[in-house]
Design an enzyme around this catalytic site. Structure first.
Site, PDB file in Angstrom:
ATOM      1  N   CYS A   1       0.928  -1.350   0.062  1.00 44.35           N
ATOM      2  CA  CYS A   1      -0.029   0.109   0.080  1.00 44.35           C
ATOM      3  C   CYS A   1       0.904   1.153   0.171  1.00 44.35           C
ATOM      4  O   CYS A   1       1.167   1.780   1.132  1.00 44.35           O
ATOM      5  CB  CYS A   1      -0.918   0.036   1.087  1.00 44.35           C
ATOM      6  SG  CYS A   1      -1.917   1.231   1.467  1.00 44.35           S
TER       7      CYS A   1
ATOM      8  N   CYS B   1      -0.383   4.353   1.894  1.00 39.23           N
ATOM      9  CA  CYS B   1      -0.136   3.973   3.751  1.00 39.23           C
ATOM     10  C   CYS B   1       1.220   4.159   3.838  1.00 39.23           C
ATOM     11  O   CYS B   1       1.541   4.884   4.972  1.00 39.23           O
ATOM     12  CB  CYS B   1      -0.595   2.589   3.972  1.00 39.23           C
ATOM     13  SG  CYS B   1      -2.180   1.766   3.168  1.00 39.23           S
ATOM     14  N   ASP B   2       2.193   3.566   3.102  1.00 40.75           N
ATOM     15  CA  ASP B   2       3.653   3.664   3.561  1.00 40.75           C
ATOM     16  C   ASP B   2       4.424   4.513   2.759  1.00 40.75           C
ATOM     17  O   ASP B   2       5.729   4.659   3.027  1.00 40.75           O
ATOM     18  CB  ASP B   2       4.226   1.927   3.581  1.00 40.75           C
ATOM     19  CG  ASP B   2       3.172   1.281   4.348  1.00 40.75           C
ATOM     20  OD1 ASP B   2       2.636   1.604   5.352  1.00 40.75           O
ATOM     21  OD2 ASP B   2       3.279   0.053   4.103  1.00 40.75           O
TER      22      ASP B   2
END
Ligand code: NAP
Length: 329
Positions: free
Chosen positions: A137, A140-141
């Protein structure tokens, strides 16, 4: 003491499918309870720009869209609970779901909208470096790779969007795809090819993720060519696996019919599963379209199908109820 929560309609999952079902069911007076799983709001909460959800001329943000859907569902009377369902009993109505904290949820109908999860390449070196350079992701990261060199693996919309997103953080993004053309939408491909910081490596797959340093983290990828023969090694700081999604149906194996790809099987043109009173909507039953708007559409269908099912069940019960005794006067 463990709790029991009952409703005419339990909705499992809170992405566009689950929340649309909740809006329709609440407006029909069914007082639905939405059980939000590990990722309240679903996959759109880890997406950034959304440009194809109807009704918004300007680009909107996935998390914002989901907040709005949840607020709308609550506004019309749906109740949200957070729990992880660990067991289901669909052998008779009302259906029973067990939460991991011990709460039992009892529903006269059940709408399953558990969506899908990112797929992994399933190789030991990937598993070893998850969270240490390997992620599924970017939204997300991605932040952790500011100024670093990253790769994105895959050739669909997700991979292309993740590669484009990573250019916000990273000066060098490489898309690695196993074939010589992408399956992503043309408009996304055009943006990808036009971006000066993105390079595409065709006909390449990951042979292994290479660990190094102290503490250990991803430092390189060993690539293989289309025939599986070793090709090159590239030094990288981060790798995002973006090769599609698998439906979240494990909980229902043995309880409901699944198709050969593990999607919940529904009757054509409806959301009815193999158990009367259980309905499925969104990515958990749709392997073709998998869009937020189609998930919302099938969420609406599930609520309407469940409402009709309840009305028919109530009618049947009234037909078979014993005649009230008449008292001679
Ligand atoms: P997808 O369309 O199924 O694409 C998966 C990609 O990963 C394909 O290019 C596939 O290669 C590759 N792949 C699969 N397994 C692989 C493996 N083991 N090793 C290497 N590569 C592998 O998945 P997705 O991109 O996640 O999209 C899923 C659905 O969501 C699609 O319907 C998509 O349109 C939709 N979506 C829409 C949006 C949007 O509208 N903004 C955004 C994201 C996703 P091959 O091409 O060789 O099969």
């Amino acid at each position: 003491m463990t709790d029991t929560i009952s409703s005419k309609m339990l909705i499992l999952g809170s992405g566009p499918a689950g929340l649309t079902a909740a809006i329709y069911a609440a407006r029909a007076g069914l007082e639905p309870i939405v059980i939000q799983g590990m990722q309240p709001g679903g996959q759109l909460t880890i997406t950034t720009d959304v440009e194809n959800y109807p009704g918004f001329r300007d680009t909107i943000q996935g998390p914002w869209l989901m907040e709005e859907m949840q607020a709308q569902a609550e506004h019309v009377g749906a109740k949200m609970v957070w729990d992880q369902i660990v067991d289901v009993d669909l052998s008779q109505r009302p259906f029973r779901l067990k939460g991991d904290g011990g709460t039992t949820y009892v529903g006269e109908t059940l709408v399953i909208a558990t969506g899908a999860q990112a797929k992994w390449l399933n190789m030991p070196s990937e598993e070893h470096l998850k969270g240490r350079g390997v992620s599924a992701c970017a939204t997300c990261d991605g932040f952790f790779y500011r100024g670093k060199k990253v790769v994105v693996i895959g050739g669909g919309n997700t991979a292309v969007e993740e590669a484009l997103y990573m250019t916000n953080h990273s000066p060098e993004v490489i898309l690695i795809h196993r074939r010589d053309h992408l399956r992503a939408e043309k408009i996304l491909q055009k943006r990808l090819f036009a971006h000066p910081n993105i390079k595409v490596m065709w006909n390449r797959a990951v042979g292994s993720f290479v660990a190094g340093g102290e503490p250990e983290k991803l430092v390189a990828l060993e690539l293989v060519d289309a025939s599986g023969a070793p090709a090159e090694r590239i030094e990288v700081d981060g790798a995002f696996v973006a090769i599609g999604h698998a439906p979240a149906t494990e909980l229902f194996r043995g309880h409901l019919e699944l198709d050969s790809d593990n999607y919940l099987r529904v009757d054509v043109g409806s959301t009815r599963t193999s158990v009367p009173g259980v309905f499925a909507c969104g990515d958990v039953m749709d392997k073709t379209y998998r869009q937020a708007v189609t998930a919302a559409g099938t969420g609406c269908m599930a609520a309407l199908d469940a409402e009709k099912f309840l009305a028919e069940a109530e009618f049947e019960e009234a037909q078979h109820a014993p005649e009230p005794e008449t008292v001679a006067g």
